[in-house]
Design a protein around this motif. Sequence first.
Motif, PDB file in Angstrom:
ATOM      1  N   VAL A 143       0.693  -1.248   0.092  1.00  0.00           N
ATOM      2  CA  VAL A 143      -0.057  -0.080   0.061  1.00  0.00           C
ATOM      3  C   VAL A 143       1.029   1.333  -0.023  1.00  0.00           C
ATOM      4  O   VAL A 143       1.958   1.469   0.823  1.00  0.00           O
ATOM      5  N   MET A 144       0.709   2.365  -1.096  1.00  0.00           N
ATOM      6  CA  MET A 144       1.420   3.510  -1.148  1.00  0.00           C
ATOM      7  C   MET A 144       0.891   4.422  -0.112  1.00  0.00           C
ATOM      8  O   MET A 144      -0.072   5.235  -0.166  1.00  0.00           O
ATOM      9  N   ALA A 184      -5.372   8.245   3.666  1.00  0.00           N
ATOM     10  CA  ALA A 184      -5.307   8.812   5.142  1.00  0.00           C
ATOM     11  C   ALA A 184      -4.819   7.623   6.019  1.00  0.00           C
ATOM     12  O   ALA A 184      -5.416   6.400   6.035  1.00  0.00           O
ATOM     13  N   PRO A 185      -3.950   7.559   6.834  1.00  0.00           N
ATOM     14  CA  PRO A 185      -3.488   6.757   7.963  1.00  0.00           C
ATOM     15  C   PRO A 185      -4.783   5.964   8.629  1.00  0.00           C
ATOM     16  O   PRO A 185      -4.560   4.815   8.799  1.00  0.00           O
ATOM     17  N   VAL A 204      -6.445   3.412   6.407  1.00  0.00           N
ATOM     18  CA  VAL A 204      -5.513   2.292   6.133  1.00  0.00           C
ATOM     19  C   VAL A 204      -5.617   1.456   7.352  1.00  0.00           C
ATOM     20  O   VAL A 204      -5.809   0.104   7.420  1.00  0.00           O
ATOM     21  N   ALA A 205      -5.721   1.995   8.562  1.00  0.00           N
ATOM     22  CA  ALA A 205      -5.616   1.217   9.688  1.00  0.00           C
ATOM     23  C   ALA A 205      -7.326   0.594   9.677  1.00  0.00           C
ATOM     24  O   ALA A 205      -7.172  -0.602  10.226  1.00  0.00           O
ATOM     25  N   GLU A 206      -8.134   1.311   9.532  1.00  0.00           N
ATOM     26  CA  GLU A 206      -9.580   0.617   9.751  1.00  0.00           C
ATOM     27  C   GLU A 206      -9.774  -0.497   8.615  1.00  0.00           C
ATOM     28  O   GLU A 206     -10.218  -1.257   8.841  1.00  0.00           O
ATOM     29  N   GLN A 207      -9.054  -0.218   7.416  1.00  0.00           N
ATOM     30  CA  GLN A 207      -9.195  -1.350   6.339  1.00  0.00           C
ATOM     31  C   GLN A 207      -8.447  -2.666   6.847  1.00  0.00           C
ATOM     32  O   GLN A 207      -9.034  -3.695   6.462  1.00  0.00           O
ATOM     33  N   PHE A 208      -7.104  -2.456   7.150  1.00  0.00           N
ATOM     34  CA  PHE A 208      -6.347  -3.496   7.650  1.00  0.00           C
ATOM     35  C   PHE A 208      -6.739  -4.199   8.822  1.00  0.00           C
ATOM     36  O   PHE A 208      -6.559  -5.390   9.250  1.00  0.00           O
ATOM     37  N   GLY A 209      -7.335  -3.073   9.816  1.00  0.00           N
ATOM     38  CA  GLY A 209      -7.986  -3.959  11.057  1.00  0.00           C
ATOM     39  C   GLY A 209      -9.368  -4.670  10.564  1.00  0.00           C
ATOM     40  O   GLY A 209      -9.316  -5.693  11.453  1.00  0.00           O
ATOM     41  N   THR A 210      -9.984  -4.263   9.459  1.00  0.00           N
ATOM     42  CA  THR A 210     -11.171  -5.225   9.179  1.00  0.00           C
ATOM     43  C   THR A 210     -10.549  -6.420   8.446  1.00  0.00           C
ATOM     44  O   THR A 210     -11.261  -7.602   8.992  1.00  0.00           O
ATOM     45  N   LEU A 211      -9.597  -6.391   7.971  1.00  0.00           N
ATOM     46  CA  LEU A 211      -9.101  -7.549   7.171  1.00  0.00           C
ATOM     47  C   LEU A 211      -8.459  -8.496   8.401  1.00  0.00           C
ATOM     48  O   LEU A 211      -8.778  -9.790   8.275  1.00  0.00           O
ATOM     49  N   GLU A 212      -7.841  -7.939   9.172  1.00  0.00           N
ATOM     50  CA  GLU A 212      -7.156  -8.788  10.329  1.00  0.00           C
ATOM     51  C   GLU A 212      -8.249  -9.511  11.151  1.00  0.00           C
ATOM     52  O   GLU A 212      -8.286 -10.370  11.676  1.00  0.00           O
ATOM     53  N   ASN A 271       4.091   6.871  11.727  1.00  0.00           N
ATOM     54  CA  ASN A 271       3.837   6.940  12.920  1.00  0.00           C
ATOM     55  C   ASN A 271       2.522   7.173  13.354  1.00  0.00           C
ATOM     56  O   ASN A 271       1.928   6.720  13.979  1.00  0.00           O
ATOM     57  N   GLU A 272       1.713   8.050  12.359  1.00  0.00           N
ATOM     58  CA  GLU A 272       0.120   8.240  12.623  1.00  0.00           C
ATOM     59  C   GLU A 272      -0.420   7.016  12.526  1.00  0.00           C
ATOM     60  O   GLU A 272      -1.321   6.492  13.315  1.00  0.00           O
ATOM     61  N   LEU A 273       0.003   6.059  11.716  1.00  0.00           N
ATOM     62  CA  LEU A 273      -0.679   4.706  11.304  1.00  0.00           C
ATOM     63  C   LEU A 273      -0.291   3.814  12.575  1.00  0.00           C
ATOM     64  O   LEU A 273      -1.205   3.170  12.976  1.00  0.00           O
ATOM     65  N   ARG A 274       0.758   3.768  12.901  1.00  0.00           N
ATOM     66  CA  ARG A 274       1.138   2.899  14.014  1.00  0.00           C
ATOM     67  C   ARG A 274       0.382   3.140  15.532  1.00  0.00           C
ATOM     68  O   ARG A 274       0.130   2.246  16.086  1.00  0.00           O
TER      69      ARG A 274
END
Length: 335
Positions: A81-82, A87-88, A91-99, A140-143
């Motif tokens: 993912v670029m 918006a971080p 991305v956090a919500e999308q991959f949180g959903t996938l996980e 850093n924001e994403l993490r």
Amino acid sequence: MSKWIPKLSVLDLAPILAGGSAQDAYRRTLDLARHAEKLGYHRFWLAEHHNMPGIASSATSLLIGHVANATEKIRVGSGGVMLPNHAPLVVAEQFGTLESLFPGRIDLGLGRASGTDMRTIQALRRTLGANGAEFPDLLNELRTYLDAHPNHSGVRAVPGEGLNIPIWLLGSSDVSARLAGRLGLPFAFASHFAPDGLHHALNAYRSSFVPSKMLADPYVMVGLTVMAADNVEEARYLATSEAQQVLSLLHGRPDKLQPPVENMDALWQPQEKALISKQLDFGIIGDRKTIREKLPAIYEATEADEFIITSHIYDHQARMRSFEIVAETVKEIWT
């Protein structure tokens, strides 16, 4: 050789064939993912690209979910993912959903580049101000959103917060390599299209590595173009589809993946041939003997923990066969 077998993974861009559609590409992607899982490949990653007629993996997180749902054990993720395109929090919500849907199977590989042209960057981001320098802050924001104890102005990623989603940094230079080292994250180098910077980046990563909660020691993945067949002549013939695709990029006219041709000299100029051949020379194009000769040498030079294989072959069955030959030959080499 050693009983240790390097991990093998797959990088797929869901290539759209000449005369085909994205729908066809997704069917082939699922077929390849299931095949890779049966062959023992460790991961199946999909890469974000935009405004590319021959690549159907632009909505990367959606396709990751599609592949994960069609497989059982293989890890599925982004390669990558670029992050500056998004918006971080999203991305956090999308991959949180996938996980949450596929626990313990999702990887989040991140790139600092755009993966596209300037006009498409503007369409994605609505601004041309981003140049990659903001990547550490975005990371850093994403993490922070994914942390179990976030402190981010009351904004929370639900789902995402507190989930153990492995983050990888991807790169084709030493910039992301040094950042991955300082943060103690695994690093994947895109040597399948930028082989010249490989050793410098790996040295930078390893020399700057600081142990973290995620990793006690550096972990390196090396991207490789591999096109394998039962004989060298067939492999070289199949590889002309990849050569045509790179040539179309050089001409500024990206296209769908074309059928192989008997004579590339009718299509490229000598300087183009030299440039593309140099890029493909780091990869492996040939039969089992070629793999047995080249792959151990690449391993000795890189000490890679894992190889992620990409293979732009027009014929689907030939592509499936290529990944099969690679997996079988690696077991022969390292046992």
